[in-house]
Design a protein around this motif. Sequence first.
Motif, PDB file in Angstrom:
ATOM      1  N   GLY C  27      -2.562 -34.249   5.924  1.00 37.47           N
ATOM      2  CA  GLY C  27      -1.360 -32.290   5.862  1.00 37.47           C
ATOM      3  C   GLY C  27      -1.673 -32.724   7.633  1.00 37.47           C
ATOM      4  N   LEU C  28      -3.349 -32.505   7.615  1.00 39.41           N
ATOM      5  CA  LEU C  28      -3.894 -32.675   8.810  1.00 39.41           C
ATOM      6  C   LEU C  28      -3.783 -34.040   9.488  1.00 39.41           C
ATOM      7  CD1 LEU C  28      -5.718 -30.726  10.037  1.00 39.41           C
ATOM      8  CD2 LEU C  28      -7.731 -32.470  10.125  1.00 39.41           C
ATOM      9  N   SER C  29      -3.844 -35.285   8.590  1.00 41.13           N
ATOM     10  CA  SER C  29      -3.207 -36.051   9.730  1.00 41.13           C
ATOM     11  C   SER C  29      -2.020 -35.953  10.451  1.00 41.13           C
ATOM     12  CB  SER C  29      -3.858 -37.898   7.723  1.00 41.13           C
ATOM     13  OG  SER C  29      -3.744 -38.634   9.240  1.00 41.13           O
ATOM     14  N   ILE C  30      -1.240 -35.742   9.499  1.00 36.41           N
ATOM     15  CA  ILE C  30       0.456 -35.852   9.649  1.00 36.41           C
ATOM     16  C   ILE C  30       0.410 -35.328  11.523  1.00 36.41           C
ATOM     17  CG2 ILE C  30       2.665 -35.063   9.971  1.00 36.41           C
ATOM     18  CD1 ILE C  30       2.218 -36.350   6.640  1.00 36.41           C
ATOM     19  N   VAL C  31      -0.521 -34.182  11.208  1.00 30.69           N
ATOM     20  CA  VAL C  31       0.198 -32.840  13.140  1.00 30.69           C
ATOM     21  C   VAL C  31      -1.129 -33.476  13.388  1.00 30.69           C
ATOM     22  CG1 VAL C  31      -1.338 -31.200  12.914  1.00 30.69           C
ATOM     23  CG2 VAL C  31      -0.055 -31.314  10.868  1.00 30.69           C
ATOM     24  N   PHE C  32      -2.217 -34.063  13.523  1.00 37.01           N
ATOM     25  CA  PHE C  32      -2.875 -34.876  14.532  1.00 37.01           C
ATOM     26  C   PHE C  32      -2.611 -35.813  14.092  1.00 37.01           C
ATOM     27  CE2 PHE C  32      -8.068 -34.976  14.377  1.00 37.01           C
ATOM     28  CZ  PHE C  32      -7.539 -34.731  15.913  1.00 37.01           C
ATOM     29  N   GLY C  33      -1.551 -37.078  13.663  1.00 32.65           N
ATOM     30  CA  GLY C  33      -1.091 -37.834  14.510  1.00 32.65           C
ATOM     31  C   GLY C  33       0.533 -38.109  14.969  1.00 32.65           C
ATOM     32  N   VAL C  34       0.584 -37.149  15.267  1.00 27.26           N
ATOM     33  CA  VAL C  34       2.542 -36.669  15.695  1.00 27.26           C
ATOM     34  C   VAL C  34       1.647 -35.542  16.330  1.00 27.26           C
ATOM     35  CG1 VAL C  34       4.918 -36.168  15.385  1.00 27.26           C
ATOM     36  CG2 VAL C  34       3.716 -37.081  13.183  1.00 27.26           C
ATOM     37  N   MET C  35       1.225 -34.581  16.751  1.00 27.76           N
ATOM     38  CA  MET C  35       1.383 -33.867  17.860  1.00 27.76           C
ATOM     39  C   MET C  35       0.118 -34.142  18.616  1.00 27.76           C
ATOM     40  SD  MET C  35       2.141 -30.562  15.252  1.00 27.76           S
ATOM     41  CE  MET C  35       2.722 -29.168  16.331  1.00 27.76           C
ATOM     42  N   ARG C  36      -1.062 -34.458  18.040  1.00 28.75           N
ATOM     43  CA  ARG C  36      -2.132 -34.429  18.509  1.00 28.75           C
ATOM     44  C   ARG C  36      -3.630 -33.775  19.277  1.00 28.75           C
ATOM     45  NH1 ARG C  36      -2.970 -40.256  18.435  1.00 28.75           N
ATOM     46  NH2 ARG C  36      -1.476 -41.302  18.223  1.00 28.75           N
ATOM     47  N   PHE C 213       4.501 -29.978  12.223  1.00 31.15           N
ATOM     48  CA  PHE C 213       3.494 -28.665  11.574  1.00 31.15           C
ATOM     49  C   PHE C 213       3.463 -27.947  10.401  1.00 31.15           C
ATOM     50  CE2 PHE C 213       0.622 -24.963  12.738  1.00 31.15           C
ATOM     51  CZ  PHE C 213      -0.659 -25.437  13.024  1.00 31.15           C
ATOM     52  N   GLY C 214       4.749 -27.650   9.737  1.00 33.47           N
ATOM     53  CA  GLY C 214       4.829 -26.771   8.915  1.00 33.47           C
ATOM     54  C   GLY C 214       5.062 -27.432   7.407  1.00 33.47           C
ATOM     55  N   LEU C 215       5.424 -29.479   7.404  1.00 33.90           N
ATOM     56  CA  LEU C 215       4.764 -30.353   6.696  1.00 33.90           C
ATOM     57  C   LEU C 215       3.494 -30.701   6.439  1.00 33.90           C
ATOM     58  CD1 LEU C 215       5.637 -32.385   4.537  1.00 33.90           C
ATOM     59  CD2 LEU C 215       6.064 -34.105   6.375  1.00 33.90           C
ATOM     60  N   GLY C 216       2.575 -30.364   7.434  1.00 29.00           N
ATOM     61  CA  GLY C 216       1.065 -30.171   7.846  1.00 29.00           C
ATOM     62  C   GLY C 216       0.137 -29.292   6.889  1.00 29.00           C
ATOM     63  N   ALA C 217       1.125 -27.675   6.598  1.00 29.10           N
ATOM     64  CA  ALA C 217       0.853 -27.060   6.154  1.00 29.10           C
ATOM     65  C   ALA C 217       0.831 -26.363   4.762  1.00 29.10           C
ATOM     66  CB  ALA C 217       0.707 -25.927   7.173  1.00 29.10           C
ATOM     67  N   ALA C 218       2.696 -27.493   4.521  1.00 30.06           N
ATOM     68  CA  ALA C 218       2.543 -27.494   3.420  1.00 30.06           C
ATOM     69  C   ALA C 218       1.996 -28.600   2.002  1.00 30.06           C
ATOM     70  CB  ALA C 218       4.416 -27.707   3.213  1.00 30.06           C
ATOM     71  N   LEU C 219       1.566 -28.666   2.879  1.00 37.86           N
ATOM     72  CA  LEU C 219       0.619 -30.026   2.072  1.00 37.86           C
ATOM     73  C   LEU C 219      -0.061 -29.381   1.348  1.00 37.86           C
ATOM     74  CD1 LEU C 219       1.491 -33.614   3.872  1.00 37.86           C
ATOM     75  CD2 LEU C 219       1.645 -33.213   1.796  1.00 37.86           C
ATOM     76  N   ALA C 220      -1.398 -28.925   2.414  1.00 40.15           N
ATOM     77  CA  ALA C 220      -2.513 -28.058   2.157  1.00 40.15           C
ATOM     78  C   ALA C 220      -2.275 -26.626   1.628  1.00 40.15           C
ATOM     79  CB  ALA C 220      -2.664 -27.538   3.964  1.00 40.15           C
ATOM     80  N   ALA C 221      -1.373 -26.164   1.205  1.00 40.49           N
ATOM     81  CA  ALA C 221      -1.304 -25.589   0.662  1.00 40.49           C
ATOM     82  C   ALA C 221      -0.703 -25.769  -1.039  1.00 40.49           C
ATOM     83  CB  ALA C 221       0.449 -24.492   0.551  1.00 40.49           C
ATOM     84  N   LEU C 222      -0.092 -27.059  -0.577  1.00 42.74           N
ATOM     85  CA  LEU C 222       0.276 -27.757  -2.155  1.00 42.74           C
ATOM     86  C   LEU C 222      -1.236 -28.202  -2.964  1.00 42.74           C
ATOM     87  CD1 LEU C 222       2.704 -28.557  -4.161  1.00 42.74           C
ATOM     88  CD2 LEU C 222       2.500 -30.952  -3.205  1.00 42.74           C
ATOM     89  N   GLY C 223      -1.933 -28.706  -2.491  1.00 45.06           N
ATOM     90  CA  GLY C 223      -3.221 -29.003  -2.574  1.00 45.06           C
ATOM     91  C   GLY C 223      -3.849 -27.956  -3.181  1.00 45.06           C
ATOM     92  N   ALA C 224      -4.083 -26.744  -3.123  1.00 49.16           N
ATOM     93  CA  ALA C 224      -4.078 -25.230  -2.873  1.00 49.16           C
ATOM     94  C   ALA C 224      -3.809 -24.608  -4.286  1.00 49.16           C
ATOM     95  CB  ALA C 224      -4.261 -24.489  -1.969  1.00 49.16           C
ATOM     96  N   VAL C 225      -2.382 -25.101  -4.796  1.00 45.23           N
ATOM     97  CA  VAL C 225      -2.092 -24.798  -5.592  1.00 45.23           C
ATOM     98  C   VAL C 225      -2.291 -25.449  -6.861  1.00 45.23           C
ATOM     99  CG1 VAL C 225       0.577 -24.525  -7.015  1.00 45.23           C
ATOM    100  CG2 VAL C 225       0.551 -23.875  -4.767  1.00 45.23           C
TER     101      VAL C 225
END
Lengths: 314, 434, 308
Positions: C27-36, C213-225
Amino acid sequence: MTRFSKADALHLGILAMLVIAFFVLPTYHVGAVSRIMVLAVYAIGLNLLFGYTGLLSLGHAMFFAAGMYGFGLAIKFMAAPVLLAFVLALIAAAALSLVVGLLALRTAGVAFMIVTLMFAQTAYLVVLYFGEFTRGDEGFVLQQAERLLLGFDVTSETGRYFVAFSVFAICFLGFARLVQTPFGKRLIAIRENEERARMLGYDVGRYKLLALIVSGTISGCAGALYALLFGYVGATFASVQYSILPLLWVLLGGAGTTIGPLIGVMFMFYLIDASSAYTNSYMLIAGLVLVLLTMFAPKGIAGILRLRVMPWLP
Amino acid sequence: MPKTENGKTQISRRGALLGLGASAGAMAATGVLPGSLGFAQAQSSAPIRIGFQKHATGIGAAYGRWYDATTTAAVKRINDAGGINGRPVEVITEDDGTDPSRGAEVLEKFANQHECDVAFGTLFSHVVIGSAPRAGELKLPYFVVSEGHHVASGMLNRYTLQPGITDVKSQVISMAPFVADNLGKKVTMIFPDFAFGHDHRDFFSEAIEAQGGEVVAKIAIPPTETTFTRYFPSIPRETEVIYHVMVGPAVLTFVKELGEFFGPNRPELFGFIDSLEAVDINSTGLEFLDGTYFWEGMPRYAQANQTDAEKAYRAAVGVDDNGASLDDPADVATYAHMFGCWETLNIIKRGMESADYQGPQDRTKLIEAVEAMSDMPESEDHPQGAKRFNGKTHQTFGSQYISKVTDGKLVVEHVASIEDGLYEDEVDYTTQAF
Amino acid sequence: MDFGPHLMLATLEGAVIAAILVLTAMGLSIVFGVMRVVNVAHGEFYMLGAVLAWFVTSFLGGHPAIGFVAAILIAPLLVGLIAAAADQLVLKHIDYDPDRTIVGTIGILFIIQQTTLMTFGPEARPVAAPFNQRLALPWFEFTDNGFEMFWPWGLSITSYKLFVIAAALTVLVALWLFLTRTRIGLIMRATQQDSETAQAFGVPVGLVYSCVFGLGAALAALGAVLVVPIQQAHYLMGADPLLLSFIVVIIGGLGSLPGTVIAAILIGMSDGIISVFFSPTLAKIIATFLVAMVLVFRPQGLLGRTST
């Protein structure tokens, strides 16, 4: 020359105001400002590296802690007099900065952020690992009797305030001087365009290392000062939180300005202090203010001043 | 979640302030004191202000909420009975963020801004140790409810006292005879790798050896850890008892994984309830704890032989027979520790009364009065049981409970006496100047 | 326990840690990669996922599996929407400036944390696993009697932990297909490589950023679930995943998704395996230091290109 003297007048004016503050502020705020000045020294340390050299460290807590533990352990186990302990603390912080610098400066940008973050995490765990000496997270107390500076009691409101003030003034003015010297200007040149600075023939690596050592030592100085004035040494100050806080102070106050660190610390302290008087969810207010501030004051508070009122601000 | 953290704390702070303001006003209006004294009367009927250092945010927040509820209940009881020296008590609550630096700032606020008479309340040792030097310098009596050994070890100063709760050294020492006699002599200790865990390690190792037992392995877990299974293979096969004192939000994982590791064949388990304060013992994953033993500072579940004092206290703080909030059975109290707030406030009251406390100038008289205290019988002021306060070390000693998880409840199996937990003095604070 | 089974146990546990870490870090990687941008609030989105899972399961009641399935659908979606809203409201207005994003996301972190404290409370709350059998594992060894199989004391894992590893793999494959085989994925990758050119070609970069940004956060949330039946929901649980995923992303190499996967496995496993040889805290010190040294000698990360 006017540019120079205006800045000088501002710096001396701020120091004068801090002296006056002692006589006019109620006792509580005198104590608060003492603490603010100590933490501002810490922020000045980070500002040199981040604001002026463009290197974002996420691990400055390890330097703060090196100073704090260097000072505290020297007193606890060697019964060192305060001045000697202070010198040892600065040596500890400088030595750690040197080692970290030699390794971490092989990287740049985000990799530098992560390397410093992980070194700091290692340092934090080392403090816990040697709990026999450091008492780990719980920390230890420096007794009032152990905190006599050349026979002078630093635990009274007056003593604490003026010791904090003196160290702050030295760092503040020294720093303001430093950034005007060729050394400081080269750091800014590195921040603005590292390639260009290198082409101009500067030994960029050496300047960065020096900046890191000075920055780490100033941060360590703040750590030792905190232990001296508040009598407590604990692992909390080595945790990640205390690496993020100075960054927040510097960004809020205005990175790359001489007065930014003090403004940032003061702003954040009173933001929490004041909002906690009205609500228990003061973190919510602090969060909102941070969001709004970054939206409407991009370069921090001093950055706004520089933009609108004082273009000569150093 | 009908009750929010915010709702609750706001009610307690504002409610206390408003209620106390009103009662102070009422007292003045009805003329509790003769009216001829003019200014002196107005001054002496002003409330006594107690600064309450609360873990409202940070890692200690679950404790802070219940320490707050207990404090509010205790102060209400004191005020209903006429206050202290005829003056109402007002609690000023400030959040210390469970942070030693903010803790010290909060003490400064109490002393210099709120003009509190005394400060009180905090639990986490690092906050106590970070704040205590400032208490000494500000000459503000600081009553902690922390169970740390920091007070009795002599590390702190004459202004810091712990009269309401037994310290960890005494708790641990008093457990060793029961463990050795009933559970086993070969003990493996699992504890967090910081000062609190080290205290357990050092004090218990010594105490169990005195009982003819031995600690066969000491497993220190880094406090940042969130999973534990990989550490369990270090538990020696010969282990008869596992002694565990994990704290923090990862504790449930710890217990669950311990259960999964051992499967059906486990050694005896003895733990400190600190691990499971504010956690329902019947939560999913904790089935494994059935039949294991816990230290409790005060029994969470109402016992068959419950005293009247305990019953009254339980009702006053709003906790049901299962140790949960009367309003929400899922909201479990920090019952093994929070009695310390109640008892400490009653000691402050008695200290102020015997010192004839009038204001900050009498703070040293208050400390001397508390130092002069010794045996305190079980009563509504001391619902946890009798106490013996040691004025020299500023530390109190009380009985400790060992409970067994039986049918989803903690049932007391053994009560360790005050004598079981006594140890030699390590400091004499009364020789220090004020 | 013998060395072999101990190592196997540590490896299995390491794999579970790595599985969760890989989702959060992705999740963080996608955000970091696309949005820097460095999203300091990433750990709070993780925490929100766990907390929402608790709300969903305790609201639905019934068999744990019902709540779990509902949580796995609802929590990431909600968290993704919250994150996208934060992007629209805040990050968009500060032009994704790196410094300002740090301050802004620290602000968001405070807001999310305090709001959770006020609604969810300070306690750690468990969520029941949909299924959770203890599986004892065998071990093989050459002894005097030849090749033998036996059941070492304590060597076991649970069915749910195995499910977590499988689920993380499935999500990874789905994510890879999404990024390489769909139009939206293509647009994201185009934006990552050159947002200005993408804009010139009519890509609504602002919208893409919000989605990312939403996808990145959703991946984090998925890991948490996935993790919340193993660990518990707690309002301060976000700090560790933030630091670890941040480390993973950089060690892997900025913007390199395969690098992120490799780094997550490396870090998840090394932590477990080093703990076999040293006392726990010392093992943590060594693991942290070694990972930092990887970066010192390979500043671009494992699979990163040299110019970062």
